[in-house]
Structures are given as C-alpha cells and as structure tokens.
Scaffold this motif. Structure first.
Motif, short mmCIF file in Angstrom:
data_model
loop_
_atom_site.label_atom_id
_atom_site.label_comp_id
_atom_site.label_asym_id
_atom_site.label_seq_id
_atom_site.Cartn_x
_atom_site.Cartn_y
_atom_site.Cartn_z
N ASN A 1 0.86 -1.18 0.00
CA ASN A 1 0.00 0.00 0.00
C ASN A 1 0.90 1.23 0.00
O ASN A 1 1.56 1.51 0.99
N PRO A 2 0.96 1.97 -1.10
CA PRO A 2 1.86 3.13 -1.15
C PRO A 2 1.44 4.26 -0.23
O PRO A 2 2.17 5.23 -0.09
N ARG A 3 0.31 4.17 0.41
CA ARG A 3 -0.12 5.23 1.34
C ARG A 3 0.20 4.89 2.79
O ARG A 3 -0.18 5.64 3.69
N ILE B 1 5.81 5.97 2.80
CA ILE B 1 5.96 7.42 2.62
C ILE B 1 7.25 7.88 3.29
O ILE B 1 7.99 8.70 2.73
N LEU B 2 7.57 7.34 4.46
CA LEU B 2 8.80 7.71 5.16
C LEU B 2 10.04 7.33 4.37
O LEU B 2 10.99 8.11 4.26
N VAL B 3 10.04 6.16 3.77
CA VAL B 3 11.18 5.72 2.96
C VAL B 3 11.35 6.63 1.75
O VAL B 3 12.46 7.06 1.43
N VAL B 4 10.27 6.95 1.07
CA VAL B 4 10.34 7.81 -0.11
C VAL B 4 10.84 9.21 0.28
O VAL B 4 11.70 9.78 -0.40
N VAL B 5 10.34 9.75 1.37
CA VAL B 5 10.77 11.08 1.81
C VAL B 5 12.25 11.05 2.18
O VAL B 5 12.99 11.98 1.84
N CYS B 6 12.71 10.00 2.84
CA CYS B 6 14.13 9.90 3.20
C CYS B 6 15.02 9.82 1.96
O CYS B 6 16.09 10.43 1.92
#
Length: 86
Positions: free
Chosen positions: A31-33, A38-43
């Motif tokens: 689930n991409p939400r 989201i934390l991994v993508v932001v990092c």
C-alpha cells in the motif's frame, strides 16, 4: 502421443498464466499510502536533495576558496573531500 504432450503443455500454460494473474500476498499487502512507505520515499528524496545541495555549494565556493588561499592546486582536494561524505 501428440495429444498427451499437447494436454500437458496446455496444463502448464494454464498453470503459469493463472499464477501470473493471481496476485500474491505481498502484492495484496503493498500500500503506497502506508506511513512506512511514505517515510522511505521522503528519506530517499531528502538524501538526494542534500547531495545536490552539497555539490552546488562546493561548486559555488571553489573559486572563492581558491582566490582566498591563492592555491589552484588544491581544487582536487575540495572535490575529493566533498565526494567522500557520500
């Protein structure tokens, strides 16, 4: 003999196509939400931003540093030191 081999091939084809269309448990749980995704993508984005910022600062500061210390031979050292932090 050809009908037996074609039946076996048809069964293999049916099984492989059924396994391709049926999603696995991992696919269903993705689930991409989710906050963890989201934390991994932001990092990752933050890391790329900091790398780009570091390179822009070094590229802008090298002429001033070289003029201040009157040593053009140290340009390689500035760049080498900025790349070791990656």
């Amino acid at each position: 003999m050809s009908t037996a081999s074609s039946n076996t091939m048809d069964d293999d084809t049916a099984n492989s196509s059924a396994s391709r269309t049926t999603p696995s448990a991992t696919d269903l749980s993705f689930n991409p939400r989710k906050p963890s995704f989201i934390l991994v993508v932001v990092c990752v984005y933050l890391a790329f931003f900091l790398i780009a910022l570091d390179r822009m600062i070094i590229a802008t500061a090298v002429p001033a540093i070289t003029n201040t210390f009157d040593s053009i031979s140290d340009i390689g050292w500035y760049v080498a030191q900025s790349h070791t932090h990656l």
